[in-house]
Design an enzyme around this catalytic site. Structure first.
Site, PDB file in Angstrom:
ATOM      1  N   ASN A 185       0.827  -1.211   0.000  1.00 47.97           N
ATOM      2  CA  ASN A 185       0.000   0.000   0.000  1.00 47.97           C
ATOM      3  C   ASN A 185       0.857   1.255   0.000  1.00 47.97           C
ATOM      4  O   ASN A 185       0.621   2.197  -0.766  1.00 47.97           O
ATOM      5  CB  ASN A 185      -0.904   0.032   1.233  1.00 47.97           C
ATOM      6  CG  ASN A 185      -2.043  -0.963   1.173  1.00 47.97           C
ATOM      7  OD1 ASN A 185      -2.324  -1.542   0.134  1.00 47.97           O
ATOM      8  ND2 ASN A 185      -2.686  -1.162   2.305  1.00 47.97           N
ATOM      9  N   LEU A 202      -3.097  11.263  13.777  1.00 50.35           N
ATOM     10  CA  LEU A 202      -4.255  11.376  14.660  1.00 50.35           C
ATOM     11  C   LEU A 202      -5.558  11.228  13.892  1.00 50.35           C
ATOM     12  O   LEU A 202      -6.562  11.846  14.235  1.00 50.35           O
ATOM     13  CB  LEU A 202      -4.213  12.733  15.376  1.00 50.35           C
ATOM     14  CG  LEU A 202      -2.978  12.974  16.263  1.00 50.35           C
ATOM     15  CD1 LEU A 202      -2.807  14.455  16.552  1.00 50.35           C
ATOM     16  CD2 LEU A 202      -3.091  12.183  17.560  1.00 50.35           C
ATOM     17  N   GLU A 258      -7.899  14.146  12.785  1.00 50.23           N
ATOM     18  CA  GLU A 258      -7.407  15.329  13.499  1.00 50.23           C
ATOM     19  C   GLU A 258      -6.050  15.805  13.002  1.00 50.23           C
ATOM     20  O   GLU A 258      -5.570  16.859  13.433  1.00 50.23           O
ATOM     21  CB  GLU A 258      -7.347  15.051  15.007  1.00 50.23           C
ATOM     22  CG  GLU A 258      -8.697  14.779  15.638  1.00 50.23           C
ATOM     23  CD  GLU A 258      -9.667  15.925  15.422  1.00 50.23           C
ATOM     24  OE1 GLU A 258      -9.280  17.075  15.702  1.00 50.23           O
ATOM     25  OE2 GLU A 258     -10.794  15.669  14.963  1.00 50.23           O
ATOM     26  N   ASP A 318      -1.534   4.269   5.385  1.00 47.58           N
ATOM     27  CA  ASP A 318      -0.560   3.866   4.363  1.00 47.58           C
ATOM     28  C   ASP A 318      -0.432   4.932   3.283  1.00 47.58           C
ATOM     29  O   ASP A 318       0.665   5.202   2.777  1.00 47.58           O
ATOM     30  CB  ASP A 318      -0.977   2.536   3.731  1.00 47.58           C
ATOM     31  CG  ASP A 318      -0.975   1.393   4.732  1.00 47.58           C
ATOM     32  OD1 ASP A 318      -0.199   1.460   5.708  1.00 47.58           O
ATOM     33  OD2 ASP A 318      -1.746   0.441   4.540  1.00 47.58           O
TER      34      ASP A 318
END
Length: 318
Positions: free
Chosen positions: A57, A233, A236, A267
């Protein structure tokens, strides 16, 4: 010359090449209204088969942005092996060091995706478990000359360590899946150690629920010997700091998008980061993180993993 975040990381590199050492998985993906509870059977809405695995990936994500990529990995001797290699070639990934593994099935991932884009994943390593230091030594020249090397932990930790020790460029270790018992060289060898909230919690011992927790986890990882840490995150954004300036945190936000399928977003982020470090050497780490977050955010707006990763047009908008 690669300069990351005001000379925190500086390395000579060759040919802007990106080498990824890691895993290939066949993704069997079920879509459902929600994720099932323990012991529960629910009706799904769709089933698809995709090409996945963290190593592949990340390599494909960089290749689709225009990167000069090479994957060092193993597939089985089953019906999926040639299909996977053909897929990599179609994505313009160099498959010279791909190995078919006699007597082993290709790795698989069983994935359930809910209507809000959340997912559950179970992986069976298969041929990935046979990737070994001999594979690293066979591809030594490519690894040594890489501008950026990317490794993960879906394959043998010793493979990642030996690869990073060989590389003369920027080395990124994605600490995924996280392990509670590990060789400390996994933290001290890479130039960049990249983890999400749950992985950071396991490696650092600090439970990460918000940005302040994230800063505390990064501080703990730097004290354990990491050269620099990126903590993703999810929606976020991402946090960064390094041992050269541990009190300075770089925080970037993700663009707000409608999430269709979050599988592979991390990924996509790492593949984009590798591409930017190899090809956009004048960018600060803050700008690299901003652009990698944009790429990852775009990927979650479409179903699937590798098929959801954007092409170079995404970077032209930035």
């Amino acid at each position: 010359m690669i300069i990351v975040n005001n000379n925190y990381i500086t390395k000579m590199a060759a040919e802007n090449s990106i080498v990824v050492v890691g895993s290939c998985m066949i993704d069997f993906v079920s879509y459902a209204p929600r994720l099932p509870q323990e012991g529960e059977t629910i009706h799904g809405t769709k089933f698809v088969t995709n090409f996945g695995g963290k190593g592949a990936n990340q390599c494909v994500a960089a290749a689709k942005l225009g990167g000069n990529t090479t994957l060092i990995a193993r597939v089985g001797d089953d019906i999926w092996a040639d299909k996977y290699i053909d897929n990599l070639k179609a994505c313009k990934v160099n498959t010279k060091y791909m190995e078919k593994t006699e007597g082993y099935a290709s790795g698989v991932a069983q994935i359930t995706v809910s209507a809000d884009g959340a997912n559950q994943i179970v992986i069976v390593a298969g041929a990935n478990s046979k990737l070994c230091p001999d594979d690293v030594r066979r591809s030594e020249q490519a690894i040594k000359n890489a501008a950026v090397l990317v490794c993960q932990l879906e394959t043998c930790a010793e493979v990642a360590i030996e690869s990073m020790q060989l590389c003369g460029g920027v080395t990124i270790l994605n600490g995924a899946p996280a392990v509670s018992q590990y060789d400390m060289r996994l933290l001290t060898t890479p130039k960049i150690f990249c983890v999400n909230e749950s992985e950071a919690s396991i490696f650092s011992g600090v439970e990460v629920k918000n940005i302040n927790d994230g800063k505390e986890a990064i501080e703990a990882l730097l004290l354990k010997g990491c050269n620099s840490v990126i903590l993703t995150l999810g929606s976020e954004g991402a946090l960064y700091s390094c041992k050269a300036d541990p009190n300075n945190f770089v925080y970037v936000k993700c663009p707000k998008v409608k999430c269709v399928d979050s599988t592979g977003a991390g990924d996509s982020f790492i593949g984009a980061l590798a591409y930017l470090l190899a090809n956009k050497k004048d960018l600060s780490m803050e700008k690299c993180l901003e652009q990698a977050c944009t790429v990852a955010s775009d990927s979650v707006t479409k179903p699937g993993t590798q098929i959801s990763f954007p092409g170079p047009e995404i970077l032209l908008k930035l």
